[in-house]
Design an enzyme around this catalytic site. Structure first.
Site, mmCIF file in Angstrom:
data_model
loop_
_atom_site.group_PDB
_atom_site.id
_atom_site.type_symbol
_atom_site.label_atom_id
_atom_site.label_comp_id
_atom_site.label_asym_id
_atom_site.label_seq_id
_atom_site.Cartn_x
_atom_site.Cartn_y
_atom_site.Cartn_z
ATOM 1 N N HIS A 117 0.855 -1.193 0.000
ATOM 2 C CA HIS A 117 0.000 0.000 0.000
ATOM 3 C C HIS A 117 0.885 1.235 0.000
ATOM 4 C CE1 HIS A 117 -3.161 2.839 1.058
ATOM 5 N NE2 HIS A 117 -4.000 1.901 0.662
ATOM 6 N N ASP A 129 -7.975 -5.193 -0.243
ATOM 7 C CA ASP A 129 -8.440 -6.069 -1.332
ATOM 8 C C ASP A 129 -8.110 -7.537 -1.123
ATOM 9 O OD1 ASP A 129 -7.565 -3.354 -3.411
ATOM 10 O OD2 ASP A 129 -9.591 -4.069 -2.980
HETATM 11 C C1 SDX Z 1 -6.136 -0.012 -3.140
HETATM 12 O O1 SDX Z 1 -4.228 4.440 -2.306
HETATM 13 C C2 SDX Z 1 -5.211 3.890 -1.690
HETATM 14 O O2 SDX Z 1 -5.637 4.301 -0.654
HETATM 15 C C3 SDX Z 1 -5.802 2.705 -2.426
HETATM 16 C C4 SDX Z 1 -6.854 1.897 -1.658
HETATM 17 C C5 SDX Z 1 -8.130 2.715 -1.423
HETATM 18 O O3 SDX Z 1 -8.834 2.408 -0.454
HETATM 19 O O4 SDX Z 1 -8.439 3.593 -2.288
HETATM 20 O O5 SDX Z 1 -6.326 1.467 -0.418
HETATM 21 C C6 SDX Z 1 -7.285 0.662 -2.457
HETATM 22 O O6 SDX Z 1 -5.878 0.273 -4.282
HETATM 23 C C7 SDX Z 1 -5.287 -0.977 -2.358
HETATM 24 C C8 SDX Z 1 -4.066 -1.492 -3.177
HETATM 25 C C9 SDX Z 1 -4.561 -2.606 -4.110
HETATM 26 N N1 SDX Z 1 -3.459 -2.989 -5.056
HETATM 27 C C10 SDX Z 1 -2.847 -4.174 -4.950
HETATM 28 O O7 SDX Z 1 -3.035 -4.981 -4.042
HETATM 29 C C11 SDX Z 1 -1.875 -4.454 -6.081
HETATM 30 C C12 SDX Z 1 -0.558 -4.976 -5.522
HETATM 31 N N2 SDX Z 1 0.120 -3.897 -4.800
HETATM 32 C C13 SDX Z 1 0.970 -3.037 -5.473
HETATM 33 O O8 SDX Z 1 1.048 -2.999 -6.814
HETATM 34 C C14 SDX Z 1 1.528 -1.856 -4.700
HETATM 35 O O9 SDX Z 1 1.810 -2.289 -3.436
HETATM 36 C C15 SDX Z 1 0.666 -0.605 -4.653
HETATM 37 C C16 SDX Z 1 0.253 -0.190 -6.021
HETATM 38 C C17 SDX Z 1 -0.530 -0.858 -3.811
HETATM 39 C C18 SDX Z 1 1.498 0.493 -4.019
HETATM 40 O O10 SDX Z 1 2.545 0.745 -4.860
HETATM 41 P P1 SDX Z 1 3.636 1.866 -4.557
HETATM 42 O O11 SDX Z 1 3.344 2.592 -3.294
HETATM 43 O O12 SDX Z 1 3.810 2.666 -5.808
HETATM 44 O O13 SDX Z 1 4.922 1.025 -4.230
HETATM 45 P P2 SDX Z 1 5.960 0.521 -5.292
HETATM 46 O O14 SDX Z 1 5.245 -0.022 -6.498
HETATM 47 O O15 SDX Z 1 6.970 1.605 -5.495
HETATM 48 O O16 SDX Z 1 6.627 -0.729 -4.513
HETATM 49 C C19 SDX Z 1 7.673 -0.528 -3.550
HETATM 50 C C20 SDX Z 1 8.484 -1.813 -3.593
HETATM 51 C C21 SDX Z 1 8.929 -2.194 -5.011
HETATM 52 O O17 SDX Z 1 10.071 -2.990 -4.882
HETATM 53 P P3 SDX Z 1 11.546 -2.244 -5.054
HETATM 54 O O18 SDX Z 1 11.499 -1.543 -6.423
HETATM 55 O O19 SDX Z 1 11.656 -1.261 -3.893
HETATM 56 O O20 SDX Z 1 12.572 -3.349 -4.988
HETATM 57 O O21 SDX Z 1 7.674 -2.914 -3.138
HETATM 58 C C22 SDX Z 1 7.487 -3.825 -4.220
HETATM 59 C C23 SDX Z 1 7.814 -3.097 -5.492
HETATM 60 O O22 SDX Z 1 8.265 -3.997 -6.506
HETATM 61 N N3 SDX Z 1 6.066 -4.222 -4.171
HETATM 62 C C24 SDX Z 1 5.611 -5.458 -4.359
HETATM 63 C C25 SDX Z 1 4.218 -5.366 -4.167
HETATM 64 N N4 SDX Z 1 3.874 -4.112 -3.887
HETATM 65 C C26 SDX Z 1 5.018 -3.403 -3.896
HETATM 66 N N5 SDX Z 1 6.251 -6.603 -4.674
HETATM 67 C C27 SDX Z 1 5.452 -7.691 -4.789
HETATM 68 N N6 SDX Z 1 4.120 -7.716 -4.603
HETATM 69 C C28 SDX Z 1 3.471 -6.563 -4.303
HETATM 70 N N7 SDX Z 1 2.163 -6.572 -4.139
#
Ligand code: SDX
Length: 392
Positions: free
Chosen positions: A271, A328
């Site tokens: 998140h 989710d």
């Molecule tokens: C919602 O914003 C909100 O409030 C949203 C929400 C709402 O109520 O409106 O809460 C609802 O959208 C919840 C999130 C649902 N999405 C998912 O579950 C999809 C999987 N999660 C991600 O794609 C990710 O965690 C996000 C999109 C939720 C957040 O992404 P960020 O903050 O842009 O973080 P990032 O992509 O920069 O990740 C940071 C690191 C990265 O690794 P490094 O480059 O540092 O090595 O964490 C890793 C990412 O690769 N990472 C994951 C991951 N999420 C982040 N690796 C594996 N699996 C994951 N799910």
């Protein structure tokens, strides 16, 4: 470059507005709507009360709540012509695309949602979308199932009416199950607002050009559809199903999620704000056990989800990046137990988020926020002379 030297991709460190609606503390996993904790509201309030709280700032007394619901019922009729738009979709259309289109199409039948210049016009547009949106949600589901597009039963409560519109089979009585009513009410409350997330920021920026409320909500639905945002609840179930088909091999999927060369992410984890447990995920996880138990549903998917969570919470890659289950991760398991098709999960998220979108749009307009128009750092070509096509 207009004097800019740095940019902030994804606005990770940018505040877009001041707001009195929702408070998040990502480090401590705190979520409050207008100062009330999500734990209290999920336990003690109902969805329409929470909608009123988010939109008008205070919990309604009995008289205010009854009038609010009555005004919503009065405007819950959707013009019959909208059914022609539903008919035009192929059955294969994703319900989020249907919902976004129908919501924007409502503008044609409800011009009061466009030019909002008074409190009364704002109120009428608000109760209008709160009345019509559940009908569109039900029609999106019935379209998929080849079932008639009915209206609800205004003698029922707001959430009961939604369930009846979604599930009533032709020529059959629909019997409301209080467990399902309570579970949906709680899920909708937990999804009702979340400060400046991707879809809410979309609703605000579209509304900042003074586009109408319905058009702004329609844009928010499209933003929510993405699998990185609201679309994650559908993607979680598809991931868990794949793991089940794979013999429950969670280790393979954990490895994929950590493999930088693989675009796969563990859906339902991570998140932007919560670097601790998402408080909503905690509540939904408990509710999943209770609802499936009460409904007598044995779902191996729930066990796989719990196993995956346990593994991720003990995995250095996830711990270091503070990746916890988000809203989710478990919600789809409850929707599934309630008989809601997987493709409808994100529509249910939109149904819950509607009051939050409305509240944020209203606040943006009342605060007379300027039109959203960020700048950029230009890295393209310098000035160069035109070359005619013969010489290219
Ligand atoms: C919602 O914003 C909100 O409030 C949203 C929400 C709402 O109520 O409106 O809460 C609802 O959208 C919840 C999130 C649902 N999405 C998912 O579950 C999809 C999987 N999660 C991600 O794609 C990710 O965690 C996000 C999109 C939720 C957040 O992404 P960020 O903050 O842009 O973080 P990032 O992509 O920069 O990740 C940071 C690191 C990265 O690794 P490094 O480059 O540092 O090595 O964490 C890793 C990412 O690769 N990472 C994951 C991951 N999420 C982040 N690796 C594996 N699996 C994951 N799910």
């Amino acid at each position: 470059t207009g004097g800019l030297t740095t940019i902030d991709p994804g606005y990770k460190n940018t505040g877009s507005c001041v707001s009195e609606i929702t408070f998040l503390n990502g480090e401590q996993g705190i979520l409050r709507y207008r100062g009330y904790s999500i734990e209290d509201l999920a336990e003690k309030a109902d969805f329409l009360e929470v909608a009123y709280l988010l939109i008008f700032g205070e919990l309604p007394n009995k008289e205010q709540l009854d009038k609010f619901h009555s005004d919503i019922k009065k405007r819950s009729v959707v013009d019959e012509e909208v059914k022609k738009i539903v008919d035009a979709f192929p059955k294969s259309a994703h319900p989020m695309g249907v919902l976004s289109s129908l919501t924007s199409a409502l503008t044609a039948f409800n011009p009061e949602s466009v030019d909002i210049n008074s409190e009364e016009e704002m109120y009428n547009a608000i109760v209008g979308i709160l009345g019509k949106f559940p009908v569109l949600v039900a029609w999106a589901m019935r379209k998929k199932q080849g079932l008639p597009l009915d209206y609800g039963d205004n003698s029922l409560g707001y959430v009961e009416n939604i369930l009846k519109m979604m599930f009533k089979q032709p020529n059959e009585e629909y019997k409301l199950n209080p467990i399902v009513v309570d579970a949906l009410d709680k899920l909708l409350i937990l999804h009702a607002d979340h400060e400046q997330n991707c879809s809410t920021s979309t609703v605000r920026i579209v509304g900042s050009s003074h586009a109408g409320l319905f058009a702004s909500i329609s844009a928010g639905i499209s933003a929510l559809w993405g699998p990185l945002h609201g679309g994650a609840n559908q993607a979680v179930l598809e991931m868990l199903e794949a793991i089940k088909e794979d013999g429950g091999d969670t280790k393979k999927y954990m490895a994929k999620a950590k493999d930088k060369s693989d675009p796969f992410r563990l859906m339902g984890f991570g998140h932007r704000v919560y670097k601790n447990f998402d408080p909503r995920a905690k509540i939904i996880k408990v509710a999943a056990d209770e609802v499936l138990d009460d409904l007598g549903v044995q779902d191996p998917i729930l066990d796989i989800a719990k196993g995956l969570e346990k593994e991720a919470l003990a995995d250095d890659y996830f711990v270091k990046r503070k990746l916890y289950p988000n809203v989710d991760f478990y919600s789809g398991i409850i929707y599934r137990a309630m008989g809601i098709p997987t493709e409808m999960f994100t529509v249910m998220f939109a149904l819950g988020r509607l009051p939050g979108w409305i509240a944020q749009w209203k606040e943006m307009r009342e605060r007379k926020e300027p039109i959203g128009r960020p700048r950029q750092v230009y890295i393209g070509k310098n000035s160069r002379p035109f070359i005619s096509v013969e010489k290219r």
